[in-house]
Write an enzyme that holds these catalytic residues in place. Sequence first.
Site, PDB file in Angstrom:
ATOM      1  N   HIS A 136     -91.296  18.114   8.874  1.00 25.09           N
ATOM      2  CA  HIS A 136     -90.772  16.781   8.556  1.00 25.09           C
ATOM      3  C   HIS A 136     -91.740  15.763   9.187  1.00 25.09           C
ATOM      4  CE1 HIS A 136     -87.967  13.342   9.035  1.00 25.09           C
ATOM      5  NE2 HIS A 136     -87.195  13.916   8.132  1.00 25.09           N
ATOM      6  N   ASP A 213     -88.265  22.068  15.914  1.00 23.58           N
ATOM      7  CA  ASP A 213     -87.455  21.046  15.256  1.00 23.58           C
ATOM      8  C   ASP A 213     -86.310  21.785  14.567  1.00 23.58           C
ATOM      9  OD1 ASP A 213     -86.259  19.380  13.439  1.00 23.58           O
ATOM     10  OD2 ASP A 213     -88.126  18.641  12.541  1.00 23.58           O
ATOM     11  N   GLN A 216     -82.472  21.122  10.828  1.00 23.37           N
ATOM     12  CA  GLN A 216     -81.829  21.763   9.667  1.00 23.37           C
ATOM     13  C   GLN A 216     -81.330  23.165   9.980  1.00 23.37           C
ATOM     14  OE1 GLN A 216     -81.145  20.214   6.891  1.00 23.37           O
ATOM     15  NE2 GLN A 216     -82.341  18.374   7.256  1.00 23.37           N
ATOM     16  N   LYS A 239     -76.135  15.614  11.386  1.00 28.25           N
ATOM     17  CA  LYS A 239     -76.244  16.717  10.405  1.00 28.25           C
ATOM     18  C   LYS A 239     -75.267  17.841  10.757  1.00 28.25           C
ATOM     19  CE  LYS A 239     -81.154  15.694   9.727  1.00 28.25           C
ATOM     20  NZ  LYS A 239     -81.270  14.952   8.481  1.00 28.25           N
ATOM     21  N   CYS A 377     -89.234  13.061   3.301  1.00 30.30           N
ATOM     22  CA  CYS A 377     -89.996  12.909   4.566  1.00 30.30           C
ATOM     23  C   CYS A 377     -90.813  14.159   4.849  1.00 30.30           C
ATOM     24  CB  CYS A 377     -89.079  12.596   5.750  1.00 30.30           C
ATOM     25  SG  CYS A 377     -88.140  11.099   5.542  1.00 30.30           S
TER      26      CYS A 377
HETATM   27  C1  LIG Z   1     -86.249  18.954   9.664  1.00 31.43           C
HETATM   28  C2  LIG Z   1     -85.950  17.573  10.117  1.00 31.43           C
HETATM   29  N1  LIG Z   1     -86.540  17.112  11.218  1.00 31.43           N
HETATM   30  C3  LIG Z   1     -86.289  15.878  11.678  1.00 31.43           C
HETATM   31  C4  LIG Z   1     -85.427  15.047  11.027  1.00 31.43           C
HETATM   32  C5  LIG Z   1     -85.197  13.683  11.587  1.00 31.43           C
HETATM   33  O1  LIG Z   1     -83.866  13.570  12.035  1.00 31.43           O
HETATM   34  P1  LIG Z   1     -83.318  12.171  12.531  1.00 31.43           P
HETATM   35  O2  LIG Z   1     -83.581  11.204  11.420  1.00 31.43           O
HETATM   36  O3  LIG Z   1     -81.849  12.436  12.739  1.00 31.43           O
HETATM   37  O4  LIG Z   1     -84.022  11.817  13.777  1.00 31.43           O
HETATM   38  C6  LIG Z   1     -84.794  15.474   9.865  1.00 31.43           C
HETATM   39  C7  LIG Z   1     -83.905  14.587   9.109  1.00 31.43           C
HETATM   40  O5  LIG Z   1     -83.759  14.675   7.920  1.00 31.43           O
HETATM   41  C8  LIG Z   1     -85.054  16.777   9.398  1.00 31.43           C
HETATM   42  O6  LIG Z   1     -84.482  17.246   8.302  1.00 31.43           O
END
Ligand SMILES: Cc1ncc(COP(=O)(O)O)c(C=O)c1O
Length: 419
Positions: A136, A213, A216, A239, A377
Amino acid sequence: MNSAKVSLKPEISSGFDLEKIRADFPILKLKIDGKPLVYLDNAASSQMPQQVIDRLVRYQTTQHANINRAVHYLSEVATMEYHNARCKLQQFINAREDREVIFTSGTTDSINLVMHGYGRKFIKAGDEIILTTLEHHSNIVPWQMLANEKDAKIRVVPINDKGELEVDEYEKLFNERTKFVGLIHVSNALGTINPIKRMIDFAHQHGVPVLIDGAQAAPHMNIDVQALDCDFYAFSAHKLCGPTGVGILFGKAALLESMQPFKGGGDMIASVTFEETLYNTIPHKFEAGTPPIAAAIGFGAAIDYLTTIGIARIAAYESSLLNYATECLNNIPGVKIIGTAAEKTAVISFTIDGIHPHDIGTILNQDGIAVRTGHHCAQPVMQRFNVPATSRASFAFYNKETEVDALAAGIKNVQKVFL
Ligand SMILES: Cc1ncc(COP(=O)(O)O)c(C=O)c1O
């Protein structure tokens, strides 16, 4: 075309009282232009059950004050409830100690904390940081900023045509300059579940710390940070049926202690003079200012809610939904699923021949169906598959078979409108 209906395995749907679960979520009763809401954008943000809403209301109406500051009743209650929430998160990921759980504003904030706290202190000119094509943007851009500042280099693990990481290529990227690995547990764009344990072990053989990270992954599978032996693990409450504005960073205590603070201010200090500031112990060193108290307590309630249902049962149910949805979409001519990894969460990214994803999302919305369209993203993933964008249906444990049917019917309707 095979239109035979594949029912969810009875042993999975039984004991999983879907209607009772759905009744917990007030928003699922919404109608969009008179059509029942079919919410398939859970990878972006999941919905909140009444139990979590009630917890937030109870906090605001009977427990709210600032924490770690005063001796009055409300401050003590709020401080204790905030601490309890931290302990719930600690148990949820099986961290060794509660001080290894830092409340942040979300995954993005957690990753930025590691970049500033660890990266800016320990990464030097010529060092290399390994990331993957699946990341992401929130696990790319901070490291790029660091690489630019330090004159370090980013190396990228490729993916195959199914959207799986090429782990052999990952292993080949290591050399004496490799100083950090940032790794997405589950791809938000494709749903691919990565073999992170193997990848963490390999990095550790080279003495390299790994940040996962888990944005998900945490909503869909049991996370055990001790078994994984990861150095950092990040995810967001919103999430996991919790509020926006809060998430956590897990970090191994010794690493967190060795890092510099990310933000300066109240609560992160032991003492301040104009000559010198001594920092507080972890986790406070990384929680400057008034933290998201209400949201963290709501996060704790969301964890209670999910663990009562059982993450393993959630995973099994979602997996059967994924199989059913994959079969349904594969049966529609002109629909192509992007991301067909052997190990996936219930995320289906797809394109429809001759129709732009934005138009797909717009027409589906007219049927009350919420999907995400765009690059998610994760532009490097889109570039790898040579598409500007996809439509993405992402499922949660409160979605049902008939909503998959609604999606399939909606897609056929989109084709009728545009082709
Ligand atoms: C894999 C992953 N990493 C990071 C993020 C960023 O999360 P946040 O916007 O809650 O900081 C997301 C959000 O869609 C995501 O799907």
